[in-house]
Write a protein that holds these residues in place. Structure first.
Motif, PDB file in Angstrom:
ATOM      1  N   TYR A 167       0.819  -1.209   0.000  1.00  0.00           N
ATOM      2  CA  TYR A 167       0.000   0.000   0.000  1.00  0.00           C
ATOM      3  C   TYR A 167       0.853   1.260   0.000  1.00  0.00           C
ATOM      4  CZ  TYR A 167       1.039   0.313   5.037  1.00  0.00           C
ATOM      5  OH  TYR A 167       1.683   0.410   6.256  1.00  0.00           O
ATOM      6  N   ASP A 168       0.275   2.298  -0.561  1.00  0.00           N
ATOM      7  CA  ASP A 168       0.809   3.650  -0.451  1.00  0.00           C
ATOM      8  C   ASP A 168       0.183   4.298   0.778  1.00  0.00           C
ATOM      9  OD1 ASP A 168       2.023   6.233  -1.744  1.00  0.00           O
ATOM     10  OD2 ASP A 168      -0.079   6.722  -1.334  1.00  0.00           O
ATOM     11  N   GLU A 169       0.998   4.887   1.612  1.00  0.00           N
ATOM     12  CA  GLU A 169       0.509   5.402   2.896  1.00  0.00           C
ATOM     13  C   GLU A 169      -0.579   6.462   2.719  1.00  0.00           C
ATOM     14  OE1 GLU A 169       4.287   6.567   4.383  1.00  0.00           O
ATOM     15  OE2 GLU A 169       4.601   4.710   5.514  1.00  0.00           O
ATOM     16  N   GLU A 173      -4.537   6.101   3.819  1.00  0.00           N
ATOM     17  CA  GLU A 173      -5.102   7.050   4.781  1.00  0.00           C
ATOM     18  C   GLU A 173      -6.361   7.725   4.225  1.00  0.00           C
ATOM     19  OE1 GLU A 173      -5.930   9.189   8.047  1.00  0.00           O
ATOM     20  OE2 GLU A 173      -4.428   7.589   7.915  1.00  0.00           O
ATOM     21  N   LYS A 182      -7.622  -0.171   8.336  1.00  0.00           N
ATOM     22  CA  LYS A 182      -6.393   0.593   8.110  1.00  0.00           C
ATOM     23  C   LYS A 182      -5.385   0.312   9.219  1.00  0.00           C
ATOM     24  CE  LYS A 182      -8.663   4.481   5.740  1.00  0.00           C
ATOM     25  NZ  LYS A 182      -8.955   5.931   5.780  1.00  0.00           N
ATOM     26  N   ARG A 186      -1.514  -1.449   8.628  1.00  0.00           N
ATOM     27  CA  ARG A 186      -0.255  -0.735   8.888  1.00  0.00           C
ATOM     28  C   ARG A 186       0.235  -0.894  10.323  1.00  0.00           C
ATOM     29  NH1 ARG A 186      -3.341   5.056   8.020  1.00  0.00           N
ATOM     30  NH2 ARG A 186      -4.529   5.050   9.956  1.00  0.00           N
ATOM     31  N   SER A 193       4.228  -1.356   3.511  1.00  0.00           N
ATOM     32  CA  SER A 193       3.941  -0.224   2.620  1.00  0.00           C
ATOM     33  C   SER A 193       5.003  -0.145   1.532  1.00  0.00           C
ATOM     34  CB  SER A 193       3.927   1.083   3.419  1.00  0.00           C
ATOM     35  OG  SER A 193       5.251   1.410   3.847  1.00  0.00           O
ATOM     36  N   LYS A 195       6.872   2.379   1.025  1.00  0.00           N
ATOM     37  CA  LYS A 195       8.063   2.991   1.625  1.00  0.00           C
ATOM     38  C   LYS A 195       8.869   1.973   2.422  1.00  0.00           C
ATOM     39  CE  LYS A 195       9.636   6.727   4.648  1.00  0.00           C
ATOM     40  NZ  LYS A 195      10.541   5.830   5.399  1.00  0.00           N
ATOM     41  N   GLU A 196       8.190   1.126   3.195  1.00  0.00           N
ATOM     42  CA  GLU A 196       8.901   0.121   3.980  1.00  0.00           C
ATOM     43  C   GLU A 196       9.624  -0.878   3.072  1.00  0.00           C
ATOM     44  OE1 GLU A 196       6.126  -0.212   7.984  1.00  0.00           O
ATOM     45  OE2 GLU A 196       5.390  -1.036   6.088  1.00  0.00           O
ATOM     46  N   ASN A 221      -5.484   0.538  -2.412  1.00  0.00           N
ATOM     47  CA  ASN A 221      -4.568   1.452  -1.721  1.00  0.00           C
ATOM     48  C   ASN A 221      -3.193   1.529  -2.357  1.00  0.00           C
ATOM     49  OD1 ASN A 221      -6.550   1.870   0.416  1.00  0.00           O
ATOM     50  ND2 ASN A 221      -6.059  -0.241   1.007  1.00  0.00           N
ATOM     51  N   ASN A 222      -3.099   1.130  -3.612  1.00  0.00           N
ATOM     52  CA  ASN A 222      -1.834   1.221  -4.322  1.00  0.00           C
ATOM     53  C   ASN A 222      -2.103   1.400  -5.800  1.00  0.00           C
ATOM     54  OD1 ASN A 222       0.933   1.357  -4.505  1.00  0.00           O
ATOM     55  ND2 ASN A 222       1.305  -0.620  -3.514  1.00  0.00           N
TER      56      ASN A 222
END
Length: 271
Positions: A167-169, A173, A182, A186, A193, A195-196, A221-222
């Motif tokens: 997912y993209d944070e 959100e 949610k 996370r 995510s 980023k992670e 979410n992505n």
């Protein structure tokens, strides 16, 4: 030097199944597609079930096991699964085909060594895997709540890896999911995510990693283009491939010395 042939038959919350094999034998990691759909996608890729010698199960969520009973029974395939996962999975498997996993203990399938290790996920006894021969190591790292030392250590050994970028944070959100979902995604026991996953890639990528398959992308979410662009900026010599939730990837030939390009159906001869 021989290659390992890899493909994602599907990757996402609608079903997960990954093929890794050599010229003689292969394994499936998870069986989240129906038996018929698994066979159909393998046929389109020029892969044959005759080479598949075992199925390894990461955890009991339905998108990883829903095709397992029929697939194992029809093809008489042993199922390697942890005791905790089996207790919570509600599966009806032939007891003679069940083999129990032990984290840190490799399972040898012909020339392949499949190594399970523990991960963070909201399941009973979840594992990730590496599959390797003497020259080449492939990682299957999805459904991971957070990066741990186990994951970092195994990632650094891989010539190619299926890595979750769920997912993209910002999209999560602002998205339609209720708060409790949610929080689950996370909260350290859900999913990685973008980023992670990128932080793991940039900090632990070995110089010999030729291919990274971004996996288990969320439909809500992505965005494949978003995550592909994010990783391409840091990719250097590593090819970035999206493992889709809508179909199979090509088959890739991965070698410890010279990782290959994807092979098209016309080039394949039933691995």
């Amino acid at each position: 030097m021989t290659s390992l042939y890899v493909a994602a038959l599907n990757s996402g919350s609608n079903g997960n199944c990954y093929y890794i094999g050599n010229d003689e034998e292969a394994v499936l990691i998870d069986a989240g597609l129906s038996c018929r759909e698994t066979e159909k996608r393998m046929y389109r890729l020029g892969l044959t079930m005759k080479k598949v010698k075992a199925i390894f199960i990461s955890h009991e969520h339905s998108d990883h096991i829903k095709g397992l009973e029929v697939l194992s029974r029809k093809h008489q395939l042993p199922v390697y699964i942890s005791a905790g996962t089996l207790r919570h999975a509600g599966l009806s498997l032939d007891p003679d085909l069940v083999q129990f996993l032990c984290a840190g203990t490799p399972v040898h399938i012909g020339a392949l060594a499949v190594s399970p290790f523990l991960k963070h996920h909201d399941a009973a006894d979840p594992h990730s895997f590496t599959v390797e021969d003497p020259h080449t190591c492939i990682g299957i790292f999805t459904d991971i709540g957070k990066v741990c030392e186990n994951l970092s250590t195994h990632f650094q050994r891989c010539h190619a890896a299926f890595l979750e970028a769920n997912y993209d944070e910002v999209l999560l959100e602002k998205g339609r999911y209720p708060y409790h979902l949610k929080k689950r995604i996370r909260g350290g026991q859900g999913h990685l995510s973008n980023k992670e996953a990128l932080d793991l890639f940039t900090s632990c990528r070995p110089p010999h990693m030729s291919h990274l398959f971004l996996s288990h992308l969320s439909a809500d979410n992505n965005n494949p283009d978003l995550v592909r662009d994010l990783f391409h900026k840091q990719a250097a010599t590593t090819a970035i491939i999206i493992a889709s939730r809508y179909g199979e990837t090509p088959v890739y030939a991965i070698s410890g010395s010279n990782a290959g390009a994807p092979r098209t159906l016309g080039q394949l001869t039933l691995f």
